[in-house]
Design a protein around this motif. Structure first.
Motif, short mmCIF file in Angstrom:
data_model
loop_
_atom_site.label_atom_id
_atom_site.label_comp_id
_atom_site.label_asym_id
_atom_site.label_seq_id
_atom_site.Cartn_x
_atom_site.Cartn_y
_atom_site.Cartn_z
N GLU A 63 0.83 -1.21 0.00
CA GLU A 63 0.00 0.00 0.00
C GLU A 63 0.86 1.26 0.00
O GLU A 63 1.86 1.35 0.72
N VAL A 64 0.45 2.22 -0.81
CA VAL A 64 1.14 3.50 -0.84
C VAL A 64 1.03 4.15 0.55
O VAL A 64 -0.02 4.16 1.16
N GLN A 68 5.80 5.17 5.54
CA GLN A 68 5.70 6.33 6.42
C GLN A 68 4.86 6.01 7.66
O GLN A 68 5.17 6.47 8.76
N ARG A 69 3.82 5.20 7.48
CA ARG A 69 2.99 4.84 8.63
C ARG A 69 3.79 4.02 9.65
O ARG A 69 3.58 4.14 10.87
N VAL A 74 6.60 4.18 15.09
CA VAL A 74 7.79 4.18 15.94
C VAL A 74 7.94 5.54 16.64
O VAL A 74 8.24 5.60 17.84
N THR A 75 7.69 6.62 15.90
CA THR A 75 7.77 7.95 16.48
C THR A 75 6.74 8.13 17.60
O THR A 75 7.03 8.77 18.63
N SER A 76 5.55 7.53 17.42
CA SER A 76 4.50 7.64 18.45
C SER A 76 4.91 6.96 19.75
O SER A 76 4.34 7.26 20.81
N MET A 112 10.81 -3.67 -3.90
CA MET A 112 11.76 -2.63 -4.29
C MET A 112 11.45 -1.28 -3.63
O MET A 112 12.29 -0.70 -2.96
N HIS A 113 10.23 -0.81 -3.85
CA HIS A 113 9.90 0.54 -3.43
C HIS A 113 9.92 0.69 -1.90
O HIS A 113 10.51 1.64 -1.36
N THR A 114 9.28 -0.24 -1.21
CA THR A 114 9.18 -0.13 0.25
C THR A 114 10.55 -0.18 0.94
O THR A 114 10.83 0.69 1.79
N PRO A 115 11.43 -1.15 0.64
CA PRO A 115 12.74 -1.12 1.30
C PRO A 115 13.55 0.14 0.98
O PRO A 115 14.26 0.66 1.84
N THR A 116 13.41 0.63 -0.26
CA THR A 116 14.12 1.85 -0.63
C THR A 116 13.59 3.05 0.15
O THR A 116 14.35 3.86 0.69
#
Length: 264
Positions: A63-64, A68-69, A74-76, A112-116
């Motif tokens: 999922e796009v 970031q989520r 982790v920040t929360s 590809m996209h997520t690990p990057t």
């Protein structure tokens, strides 16, 4: 405060093993995957067995916005990511044209996209604190030409290996270690999900297989030693060295012969 590792694809196999390895070395862990029940059990086991903090996020990395989520979660917690293990992955059976293109899009996003993107999101903080660990779980397949019926897998893993090498060079002077882990055949649920377990077990000798725990331990040690590439296991090291020197057409023929044995 203890370091914190974010590990993707932690419901089974190498990802689950990595969660245990990091916890055994005193790291707190945040694990993610799609199967909540398994994540709950893993988190409970880690807390009781290793005495560290553990939590989970159920996430679909195709999922796009999913990367970031994860970072927002982790920040929360009032924490930051000190170690990242990009492990989530899978294979697509039925070949290239046998799958809808939307399935290929999801595959490319996860692999590809997520690990990057995750590496991009955590690296600035690691550089700022002059400490970080990034392990990208690639594959011995990254040294091979792509095989028919699994057309995208080897190219994606080749990208992950080369991406890791470049990031390793960019980050090494900032106290950040980046490694690509390139295992061969590993006992996990991977081949069960793709439906290839029986065929591969019949055509691949036992000495070529490794346990997920052993693979994760070698990956952890490689990251601590700041080795750009880790190929676990002596047979896999030999094969990776061989594949670097033989021509592609020879490698293609070797793959073709292996596939013919699997089909019989």
């Amino acid at each position: 405060m203890r370091r914190l590792a974010l590990i993707t694809g932690a419901t089974s196999g190498i990802g689950l093993a990595f969660a245990r390895v990091y916890a055994s070395h005193g790291w707190d862990v945040v694990v993610t995957g799609r199967r909540q029940e398994r994540l709950e059990k893993l988190v409970e086991e880690i807390r009781l067995r290793f005495g560290v903090e553990a939590s989970f996020v159920v996430a679909d990395l195709s999922e796009v916005g999913a990367p970031q989520r994860l970072i927002d979660y982790v920040t929360s917690l009032g924490r930051k990511v000190d170690g990242l293990v990009n492990n989530a992955g899978y294979g697509l059976p039925e070949g290239f044209i046998g799958n809808a293109f939307s399935s290929h899009e999801a595959f490319l996003r996860v692999m590809m996209h997520t690990p990057t993107e995750l590496a991009y999101l955590v690296l600035p903080g690691m550089i700022e604190q002059k400490f970080g660990r990034i392990v990208n779980v690639s594959s011995l397949a990254s040294y091979l030409p792509a095989s028919p019926g699994d057309t995208l897998y080897a190219p994606v893993k080749a990208y992950l290996t080369r991406f890791s090498q470049g990031l390793h060079l960019e980050a090494r002077d900032h106290g950040v270690h980046v490694s690509a882990l390139c295992p061969g055949y590993t006992y996990s649920e991977f081949h069960d999900v793709t439906g290839s377990r029986e065929r591969i077990s019949q055509t691949t000798p036992e000495w070529m297989w490794m346990g997920a725990d052993e693979v994760a331990r070698e990956g952890y040690q490689a990251a601590e030693a700041n080795r750009a590439i880790c190929v676990p296991g002596a047979p896999n090291k030999f094969l990776s060295a061989l594949l670097k020197i033989i021509p592609d057409d020879w490698a293609l023929e070797l793959i073709s012969n292996h596939l013919r044995k699997m089909v019989r």
